[in-house]
Design an enzyme around this catalytic site. Structure first.
Site, PDB file in Angstrom:
ATOM      1  N   ALA A 111       3.717   2.385   7.414  1.00  0.00           N
ATOM      2  CA  ALA A 111       4.293   1.201   7.923  1.00  0.00           C
ATOM      3  C   ALA A 111       3.548   0.457   8.974  1.00  0.00           C
ATOM      4  O   ALA A 111       2.825   1.121   9.769  1.00  0.00           O
ATOM      5  CB  ALA A 111       5.756   1.765   8.659  1.00  0.00           C
ATOM      6  N   ILE A 146       0.946  -1.229  -0.045  1.00  0.00           N
ATOM      7  CA  ILE A 146      -0.103  -0.122  -0.036  1.00  0.00           C
ATOM      8  C   ILE A 146       1.013   1.150   0.037  1.00  0.00           C
ATOM      9  O   ILE A 146       0.642   2.324  -0.605  1.00  0.00           O
ATOM     10  CB  ILE A 146      -1.052  -0.108   1.399  1.00  0.00           C
ATOM     11  CG1 ILE A 146      -1.904  -1.176   1.036  1.00  0.00           C
ATOM     12  CG2 ILE A 146      -1.632   1.336   1.156  1.00  0.00           C
ATOM     13  CD1 ILE A 146      -2.697  -1.429   2.253  1.00  0.00           C
ATOM     14  N   TYR A 184      -3.046  -6.212  17.427  1.00  0.00           N
ATOM     15  CA  TYR A 184      -3.002  -5.431  16.075  1.00  0.00           C
ATOM     16  C   TYR A 184      -4.370  -4.460  15.951  1.00  0.00           C
ATOM     17  O   TYR A 184      -4.202  -3.202  15.912  1.00  0.00           O
ATOM     18  CB  TYR A 184      -2.846  -6.378  14.959  1.00  0.00           C
ATOM     19  CG  TYR A 184      -3.121  -5.545  13.480  1.00  0.00           C
ATOM     20  CD1 TYR A 184      -2.038  -4.932  13.235  1.00  0.00           C
ATOM     21  CD2 TYR A 184      -4.500  -5.702  12.816  1.00  0.00           C
ATOM     22  CE1 TYR A 184      -1.994  -4.470  11.988  1.00  0.00           C
ATOM     23  CE2 TYR A 184      -4.342  -5.020  11.581  1.00  0.00           C
ATOM     24  CZ  TYR A 184      -3.150  -4.550  10.980  1.00  0.00           C
ATOM     25  OH  TYR A 184      -3.270  -3.784   9.959  1.00  0.00           O
ATOM     26  N   PRO A 197      -7.728   0.300   5.642  1.00  0.00           N
ATOM     27  CA  PRO A 197      -7.981  -0.438   4.223  1.00  0.00           C
ATOM     28  C   PRO A 197      -8.589  -1.926   4.583  1.00  0.00           C
ATOM     29  O   PRO A 197      -8.500  -2.492   5.921  1.00  0.00           O
ATOM     30  CB  PRO A 197      -6.475  -0.862   3.966  1.00  0.00           C
ATOM     31  CG  PRO A 197      -5.751   0.116   4.694  1.00  0.00           C
ATOM     32  CD  PRO A 197      -6.337   0.208   6.134  1.00  0.00           C
TER      33      PRO A 197
END
Ligand code: NAP
Length: 235
Positions: free
Chosen positions: A74, A13, A138, A168
């Site tokens: 990142a 991405i 996460y 995303p």
């Protein structure tokens, strides 16, 4: 010409965002762990290390002038059942995904404040819409990025700086294909496509288009927003 810095710009991405911004007329420098040696504005920096970021930004400023656009892309994923998750694993995922954003924003903010203009886009994750099993660290980290985005938007708006997030969903990148390979997607990509309202997988260009819009002058009244780009998988 305005200068943009894209973190994680060597792959997936981030690479797509860097390419799109270049074609949009911006000067684009990238920060990544393994930069593309053929790109003379690609710098090696670990976003968890403020000294490496400062060194890279100083070199970028010498070459291009102030940095007034930052895309934090990142990222590090993690998959672990919560009872097996160690604090070190939890912390590493926060270090890259949250503290990396903190360090990069702090490093570029003086340029934006001096210019009285800036654009920050944080790439979070569609997993923040509904949670995701085995990805608690996460999802918690990316949710923190969404919260940081909203708070910074309120704080920096009066200084001419907008801050938005793009979470995303299901984008065709090395990260996603690696997950498919090791069975973490719960089935092949084709199965997911059938469950995706627009019936295709997303591409880095889809995310890059949203970023390019949020960075444009036209988007100056849009700040503190979480703009989902996920083919309708999350509404
Ligand atoms: P990718 O292809 O793996 O790209 C991520 C890039 O970030 C890699 O070049 C990676 O370097 C770099 N990176 C990782 N840790 C870093 C660090 N500490 N310092 C500097 N660079 C670092 O993955 P992607 O799919 O494009 O993901 C980009 C972003 O979108 C991530 O934040 C990810 O969480 C988010 N996202 C992606 C999806 C998707 O469907 N693909 C969905 C939701 C969210 P190395 O490869 O050398 O480690």
């Amino acid at each position: 010409m305005k200068t943009a810095v894209v973190t994680g710009g060597a792959s997936g991405i981030g690479l797509g965002i860097a390419q799109r911004l270049r074609t949009g007329g911006y000067t684009v420098a990238t920060l990544d762990l393994n930069p593309d040696n053929d790109d003379d504005l690609a710098y090696r920096a670990d976003v968890t290390d403020p000294e490496e970021i400062a060194a890279a930004l100083s070199a970028i400023r010498d070459r291009t002038g102030p940095v007034t656009i930052l895309v934090n892309c990142a990222g590090l994923e993690g998959f672990k059942r919560f009872p097996d998750l160690t604090f070190a694993e939890w912390q590493r995922v926060f270090d890259v995904n949250v503290h990396g954003v903190f360090h990069c924003v702090q490093a570029v903010l003086p340029d934006m404040l001096a210019a009285g203009w800036g654009r920050i886009v944080n790439i979070s994750s569609s997993s923040t819409h509904s949670g995701q099993p085995f990805m608690s660290h996460y999802v918690a980290a990316k949710s923190a990025v969404n919260g940081l985005t909203k708070s910074l938007a309120l704080e920096l708006g009066p200084s001419g700086i907008t801050v938005n997030a793009v979470p995303p969903g299901f984008i065709d990148t090395p990260m996603l294909r690696k997950n498919e390979e090791v069975g973490r997607l719960g089935g092949p990509v084709e199965d997911h496509i059938l469950r995706t309202p627009v019936r295709r997988i997303g591409t880095p260009a889809d995310i890059a288009a949203a970023c390019a819009f949020l960075i444009s002058e036209e988007a100056g009244y849009i700040t503190g927003q979480i703009l989902g780009v996920n083919g309708g998988r999350n509404t």
